[in-house]
Design a protein around this motif. Structure first.
Motif, mmCIF file in Angstrom:
data_model
loop_
_atom_site.group_PDB
_atom_site.id
_atom_site.type_symbol
_atom_site.label_atom_id
_atom_site.label_comp_id
_atom_site.label_asym_id
_atom_site.label_seq_id
_atom_site.Cartn_x
_atom_site.Cartn_y
_atom_site.Cartn_z
ATOM 1 N N LYS A 153 0.820 -1.212 0.000
ATOM 2 C CA LYS A 153 0.000 0.000 0.000
ATOM 3 C C LYS A 153 0.856 1.264 0.000
ATOM 4 C CE LYS A 153 -2.717 -1.108 3.493
ATOM 5 N NZ LYS A 153 -3.765 -0.984 4.528
ATOM 6 N N SER A 154 1.936 1.233 0.764
ATOM 7 C CA SER A 154 2.785 2.424 0.834
ATOM 8 C C SER A 154 3.416 2.743 -0.514
ATOM 9 C CB SER A 154 3.879 2.223 1.888
ATOM 10 O OG SER A 154 4.745 1.164 1.508
ATOM 11 N N ASN A 155 3.657 1.727 -1.331
ATOM 12 C CA ASN A 155 4.240 1.942 -2.663
ATOM 13 C C ASN A 155 3.189 2.317 -3.700
ATOM 14 O OD1 ASN A 155 6.907 1.361 -1.856
ATOM 15 N ND2 ASN A 155 6.535 -0.842 -2.057
ATOM 16 N N LEU A 156 2.037 1.635 -3.663
ATOM 17 C CA LEU A 156 1.009 1.864 -4.671
ATOM 18 C C LEU A 156 0.068 3.006 -4.321
ATOM 19 C CD1 LEU A 156 -0.006 -1.826 -5.534
ATOM 20 C CD2 LEU A 156 1.533 -0.325 -6.810
ATOM 21 N N LEU A 157 -0.163 3.212 -3.023
ATOM 22 C CA LEU A 157 -1.145 4.202 -2.567
ATOM 23 C C LEU A 157 -0.490 5.132 -1.541
ATOM 24 C CD1 LEU A 157 -3.993 1.585 -1.934
ATOM 25 C CD2 LEU A 157 -3.615 2.890 -4.033
ATOM 26 N N PRO A 158 0.460 5.937 -1.969
ATOM 27 C CA PRO A 158 1.236 6.739 -1.013
ATOM 28 C C PRO A 158 0.466 7.881 -0.364
ATOM 29 C CG PRO A 158 1.813 7.321 -3.275
ATOM 30 C CD PRO A 158 0.896 6.140 -3.357
ATOM 31 N N THR A 159 -0.703 8.251 -0.899
ATOM 32 C CA THR A 159 -1.436 9.403 -0.375
ATOM 33 C C THR A 159 -2.492 9.033 0.666
ATOM 34 O OG1 THR A 159 -3.023 9.265 -2.210
ATOM 35 C CG2 THR A 159 -1.093 10.680 -2.528
#
Length: 365
Positions: free
Chosen positions: A100-106
């Motif tokens: 998630k931190s890589n794909l959805l950083p916001t």
């Protein structure tokens, strides 16, 4: 010779079986149909098993839709929004935090770090769907008829737009959530679908559902009889929203790629068509409609890809499935408006015997 009054059909029925047995029959038949449908589909090819997974998920969604539409008589175009919420919840809780931190950083930090087992995520999907449905119902359930249907459609659009553009709770517009683990196999999905049917059946037997059906049959007379129509609609909408959230969570597990644009009018039309074709007023109709349309969908999909029958390949143009589904819906509405089941629950097998005994008694009298 003096003859007594002919017994009522209810009295004769009780001689054949207790009332609770007849009531349980309306639950046992849908459960048996789902089990047999799953068993038959599991024995077929790999593509059939994939379609079977989607069919079971659609069954949950259609049953959830029936809980509100069938009991209230108000057509809802917004339930796919609750499906989307369930899918969103399952995705955000089961995708690995590092992914998630890589794909959805916001994402919000608490969403970024949130993680749960698939079972807990499934329950949370139901809770979130139920909460949003309950809050929405406090505003929407004061409306009737066409106004209520349009309002639920607007609700769907609001939910989809929020999920599309609010990147604090999901991907940026146009992107998808991936990396969703497939944790539930077909037997588990079937078991969950059967559990949802049981919950829907129990709600159908409740006092709230009975009063809501009374308002469905006569919306003008119900308030005059002391029925709080608004209250019972809110309850039905919340229960159906929670069940739709379960369907959405399982849809995410089945599809494994989730994007807001997937919860569109095509999805809405498919589920409503399944309910209407089966019989909008009965739980049995929801099950029958889903099984029939899912089977037809699979067969048409094979034809679109080219089906070899002996030495001949039979094919139809791409996109024919929606055309056939639309035509089927039109024919049902014209020839049998009550759907395949005519809005009736599964018939007790001794119903004909009941009619014969009642008629015989009246003849002797």
């Amino acid at each position: 010779m003096t003859h007594g009054k002919a017994p009522s059909p209810t009295a004769v029925r009780r001689l054949l079986a207790p009332a609770w047995v007849v009531d349980l029959w309306t639950l046992a038949v849908p459960l048996a149909a789902v089990y047999l449908f799953t068993s038959a589909g599991s024995a077929l090819s790999g593509s059939a098993r994939v379609d079977l997974g989607y069919a079971l998920v659609n069954l949950i969604i259609v049953v959830a839709l029936w809980v509100f539409v069938g009991n209230s008589g108000v057509l809802s175009f917004g339930h796919i929004g609750f499906v989307a919420i369930g899918a969103w919840t399952m995705s955000l809780l089961t995708i690995e935090p590092l992914v998630k931190s890589n794909l959805l950083p916001t994402l919000f930090p608490f969403v970024q770090d949130a993680s749960a087992s698939p079972v807990v995520a499934l329950i949370m999907g139901a809770i979130m769907g139920g909460i949003v449905a309950f809050l929405s119902a406090l505003v929407l359930m004061k409306l009737n008829g066409l106004e209520a249907g349009i309002a639920t459609f607007a609700l769907l659009q609001v939910i989809v737009q929020v999920l599309t553009y609010w990147d604090k709770i999901g991907p940026k517009s146009g992107q998808s959530m991936v990396g969703i683990p497939a944790s539930f196999d077909l037997p588990v999905v079937m078991s969950i679908a059967m559990l949802v049917i049981v919950v829907a059946w129990l709600y159908q037997q409740s006092t709230s559902a009975r009063l809501l059906r009374a308002s469905r049959d006569d919306i003008a007379a119900a308030p005059a009889s002391g029925i709080n129509v608004f209250k019972h609609r809110v309850i039905a909408f919340a229960v159906s929203g929670a069940l739709a959230g379960i369907g959405g969570a399982l849809w995410a597990q089945t599809n494994r790629v989730v994007q807001a644009s997937q919860f569109n009018l095509d999805f809405t039309f498919l589920t409503i068509a399944m309910l209407v074709i089966g019989g909008m007023l009965s739980l049995w109709g929801a099950v029958v409609g889903t099984i029939v349309i899912s089977t037809l969908n699979h067969f048409l999909g094979l034809l679109e890809g080219g089906l070899e029958i002996g030495s001949v390949t039979v094919s139809i143009p791409s996109g024919s499935r929606l055309i056939v589904l639309g035509l089927s819906l039109i024919l049902i509405l014209i020839l049998r408006p009550g759907g395949i089941t005519n809005g009736r629950e599964a018939v007790w097998p001794f119903e004909k015997k009941l009619d014969f005994l009642t008629q015989a008694q009246r003849t002797f009298d």
